[in-house]
Design a protein around this motif. Structure first.
Motif, short mmCIF file in Angstrom:
data_model
loop_
_atom_site.label_atom_id
_atom_site.label_comp_id
_atom_site.label_asym_id
_atom_site.label_seq_id
_atom_site.Cartn_x
_atom_site.Cartn_y
_atom_site.Cartn_z
N ARG A 1 -13.49 -20.72 -16.47
CA ARG A 1 -14.63 -21.09 -16.93
C ARG A 1 -15.34 -20.70 -18.15
O ARG A 1 -15.98 -21.08 -19.03
CB ARG A 1 -15.70 -21.66 -15.70
CG ARG A 1 -15.25 -22.67 -14.81
CD ARG A 1 -16.59 -22.92 -13.83
NE ARG A 1 -16.84 -21.81 -13.04
CZ ARG A 1 -16.30 -21.40 -11.96
NH1 ARG A 1 -15.45 -22.10 -11.38
NH2 ARG A 1 -16.87 -20.36 -11.32
N ASP A 2 -15.38 -19.21 -17.94
CA ASP A 2 -16.09 -18.44 -18.76
C ASP A 2 -15.37 -18.40 -20.30
O ASP A 2 -15.80 -18.19 -21.20
CB ASP A 2 -16.19 -16.88 -18.54
CG ASP A 2 -17.08 -16.99 -17.10
OD1 ASP A 2 -17.95 -17.84 -16.90
OD2 ASP A 2 -17.26 -15.99 -16.36
N VAL A 3 -13.97 -18.57 -20.19
CA VAL A 3 -13.12 -18.33 -21.55
C VAL A 3 -13.49 -19.61 -22.23
O VAL A 3 -13.60 -19.49 -23.27
CB VAL A 3 -11.76 -18.28 -20.98
CG1 VAL A 3 -10.83 -18.53 -22.40
CG2 VAL A 3 -11.42 -16.90 -20.57
N GLU A 4 -13.78 -20.62 -21.50
CA GLU A 4 -13.83 -22.22 -21.93
C GLU A 4 -15.10 -22.18 -22.69
O GLU A 4 -15.21 -22.58 -23.97
CB GLU A 4 -13.49 -23.10 -21.07
CG GLU A 4 -13.38 -24.69 -21.76
CD GLU A 4 -13.02 -25.51 -20.44
OE1 GLU A 4 -12.32 -26.47 -20.88
OE2 GLU A 4 -13.45 -25.40 -19.28
N GLU A 5 -15.98 -21.55 -21.92
CA GLU A 5 -17.59 -21.41 -22.63
C GLU A 5 -17.56 -20.63 -23.97
O GLU A 5 -18.20 -20.97 -24.75
CB GLU A 5 -18.33 -21.04 -21.29
CG GLU A 5 -19.83 -20.90 -22.00
CD GLU A 5 -20.43 -22.14 -22.41
OE1 GLU A 5 -21.30 -22.07 -23.37
OE2 GLU A 5 -20.19 -23.44 -21.79
N TYR A 6 -16.81 -19.21 -23.68
CA TYR A 6 -16.67 -18.54 -24.95
C TYR A 6 -16.07 -19.26 -26.02
O TYR A 6 -16.77 -19.22 -27.33
CB TYR A 6 -15.84 -17.30 -24.52
CG TYR A 6 -15.47 -16.52 -25.89
CD1 TYR A 6 -16.40 -15.72 -26.68
CD2 TYR A 6 -14.19 -16.53 -26.29
CE1 TYR A 6 -16.17 -15.00 -27.56
CE2 TYR A 6 -14.02 -15.74 -27.36
CZ TYR A 6 -14.77 -14.86 -28.02
OH TYR A 6 -14.65 -14.22 -29.02
#
Length: 637
Positions: A326-331
């Motif tokens: 999720r955090d990679v996608e947000e980044y």
């Protein structure tokens, strides 16, 4: 001769457009191997034995030269020996394909509709013919037009299997006159910017794949092919009739104008009044079609494959693993580039015939916070690789994020988290181990897109006591041979990269696991074709692994749940994708959906719409297949 290929030792020979360039190599057996390049630029060879070299005692220079010229002309003018088979790389060809090539050479005068049923190798036949024409000097300038989703596959197979380098357009209309071998999407070639340029220059040979897209004389597709200055034309389609018999008339008019007389004559003699799908005078029509068309069917060539079963596991990644994705996608959303416009081969001016298509939404702007920090948007290819790596394994994702961290500390923190996760088995690894332990007596291919993922899986299987061999594009030929030999003789598992096992005889395996999935359905189909192919005697099992909630899972869902891809005959996916509007390659389409979506809900809606488009494309394909089966039957020759 030592089994040398006609491609060996001659790559530096000068080529000539006016005639063959020549070199000779003494074969040590009282003769010579005569090597040359045809006017088409492909190497050929003639072996002359039992004739002393001119420099030897009693050697006759005149007789030697005449003998060689006689042998060369005999080789080039006769069709008993095919030149195209020498120098192929990892091409598994079958008797019906070789017979098709010979028939085209002998009887069809360079104009033919190749209408084999799906999965019987029309592309192989066309490429063999292309190579034969180039070798014999029957063609020098060649143009290949294909649907946009198939451009990359054609380019790779031409270069990797047939040793033929084709250039793809760069957007400049001058391209068409500057290159002797051109490969393009039909969508780009017919565009306003390119139509005039591509049709203004002469072509010796034109190949059109999925040629049923040229069925309507009123479309730019038909008008472009009709306008091309070409001496030879090969049309490829498994479904030459999709809606009515006039479509077939239009296709054959491109090949041989006048062969079926006028459209009015054709309708009067061969179309049932009131039912344009029902032929009259069927035997006479089949006789006329046989003069311009070849159609191999499974019953004719005796190809019956065993059943194939597929199952998909959507693994629920928990805790830190799910949080990292999720955090990679947000980044990546903060640093995303603008989406590309549908273009076909990368040309924004390509004129699609889908007049009813919705306009492209406005590109989303890069994140303000990223711009304020002085960070440029990442390139499309970098975002693509990072998203695919995130769906594959943390061991693959970590080094990619580390490279992004060179100018962005936020990526460095994500890379550290990925490295920590890579040290322990992921949820997909646990599922893979469970599958392998449940099939202790089988031979299993495990595919992954990235070498780093393969290396991690090799370590994981080793720690679990499961022997395996590894086959990747980074290995030497000897290492690849050793990996296949070990897989055949002792190891129950072969870990394969995207190129794994291509052209190899792997039918002794009966199970395939897609540990991760490329976004291009053609590549997924190629993986399946490694073991579910002619020569396979056992039932085949395909298992797909994906982490729930990932972009990979959405791609798999739309392919599996909507068009039941894993139940299709190998080769049918191309026919379905070719019916999609928009002129985009499928993986580019997927990336654009992600780039345009502002939220997970937006992405869900976009993939729902893509699924409906795929269903429509599949219905179009199946309707056409049904009509063609009724028209031609199983015994058309």
């Amino acid at each position: 001769m030592g089994g040398k290929s006609g491609l060996d030792g001659i790559h530096n020979a000068p080529s000539s457009r006016k005639g063959p360039s020549v070199s000779t190599v003494v074969d040590g057996a009282g003769g010579a191997e005569f090597r040359f390049r045809t006017p088409g630029g492909i190497p050929g060879r003639v072996l002359v034995r039992n004739l002393p070299m001119p420099s030897a005692a009693g050697g006759d220079p005149t007789g030697w030269a005449l003998r060689i010229e006689h042998a060369r002309l005999k080789l080039l003018r006769g069709f008993d020996e095919l030149l195209c088979l020498d120098g192929l790389r990892d091409v598994e060809h079958f008797p019906h394909q070789i017979e098709t090539v010979r028939r085209v050479l002998r009887y069809f005068r360079g104009r033919v509709l190749l209408a084999d049923e799906v999965g019987l190798g029309k592309t192989i036949e066309a490429c063999l013919l292309l190579r034969e024409y180039l070798l014999r000097g029957l063609a020098r300038r060649a143009l290949i037009l294909v649907p946009a989703p198939l451009v990359s596959q054609w380019r790779e197979e031409l270069a990797g299997k047939f040793g033929l380098a084709f250039e793809t357009p760069d957007g400049d209309p001058a391209f068409w006159g500057a290159h002797d071998r051109a490969l393009s999407s039909l969508a780009l070639a017919k565009s306003h910017r390119h139509f005039g340029a591509v049709s203004a220059v002469p072509w010796d040979l034109v190949i059109v794949d999925e040629a049923h897209h040229c069925k309507n004389r009123a479309t730019l597709n038909w008008k472009l092919v009709n306008a091309l200055q070409r001496r030879h034309l090969f049309l490829l389609t498994a479904t030459p009739v999709q809606n009515d018999l006039v479509e077939m008339y239009n296709l054959l008019t491109l090949l041989e104008p006048g062969h079926l007389k006028t459209e009015a004559d054709f309708k009067r003699n061969y179309v049932t009044r009131g039912n344009p799908r029902d032929p009259r005078n069927r035997e006479k029509l089949r006789e006329l079609l046989g003069a311009v068309m070849i159609r191999n069917t499974r019953s004719l060539v005796n190809v019956n494959l065993p059943p194939r079963y597929a199952q998909t596991f959507r693994v629920a990644a928990a805790g830190e693993e799910a949080a990292l994705y999720r955090d990679v996608e947000e980044y990546l959303r903060r640093r995303r580039p603008a989406p590309a416009h549908p273009a076909g081969n990368g040309d924004s001016g390509a004129g699609s015939e889908a007049e009813g298509a919705e306009p492209v939404s406005e590109p989303l702007s890069p994140d303000v916070s990223a711009l304020a920090a002085g960070l440029e948007p990442l390139s499309r290819i970098r975002v693509n690789h990072l998203l695919m790596a995130a769906g594959s394994h943390p061991a693959t994702l970590a080094p990619m994020l580390a490279r992004a961290a060179e100018d962005d500390p936020a990526a460095g923190a994500l890379a550290g988290r990925a490295r920590a996760l890579a040290a322990r088995p992921s949820a997909k690894e646990e599922k893979l181990l469970s599958l392998l332990r449940g099939r202790p007596d089988g031979k299993t291919l495990v595919f992954a897109c990235f070498t780093e993922t393969l290396l991690r899986l090799e370590a994981c299987l080793g720690e679990s006591g499961i022997p395996c061999a590894v086959f990747s594009g980074r290995q030497t030929a000897a290492e690849k041979d050793g990996a296949v030999r070990r897989f055949r003789e002792s190891a129950p598992v072969l870990l394969c990269s995207e190129s794994g096992g291509e052209g190899r005889n792997l039918q002794f395996a009966d199970t395939l696991v897609n540990f991760d999935l490329p976004w291009n359905p053609m590549r997924i189909e190629q993986r399946i074709g490694r073991i579910h192919r002619i020569g396979q005697a056992r039932e085949v099992f395909v298992f797909n692994l994906c982490a729930a909630g990932t972009l990979e899972a959405r791609v798999l869902s739309v392919l599996d749940d909507k068009i039941r891809m894993f139940e299709l005959v190998v080769g049918e996916v191309g026919g379905i994708l070719g019916n999609l509007d928009g002129g985009e390659e499928f993986e580019s389409l997927v990336l654009d959906l992600w780039l345009k979506a502002g939220s997970s809900a937006d992405l869900d809606r976009a993939f729902d719409d893509l699924g409906e488009r795929l269903l429509g494309a599949q219905r179009e394909y199946l309707d056409a297949k049904k009509l063609d089966d009724a028209l031609f039957g199983d015994d058309f020759e």
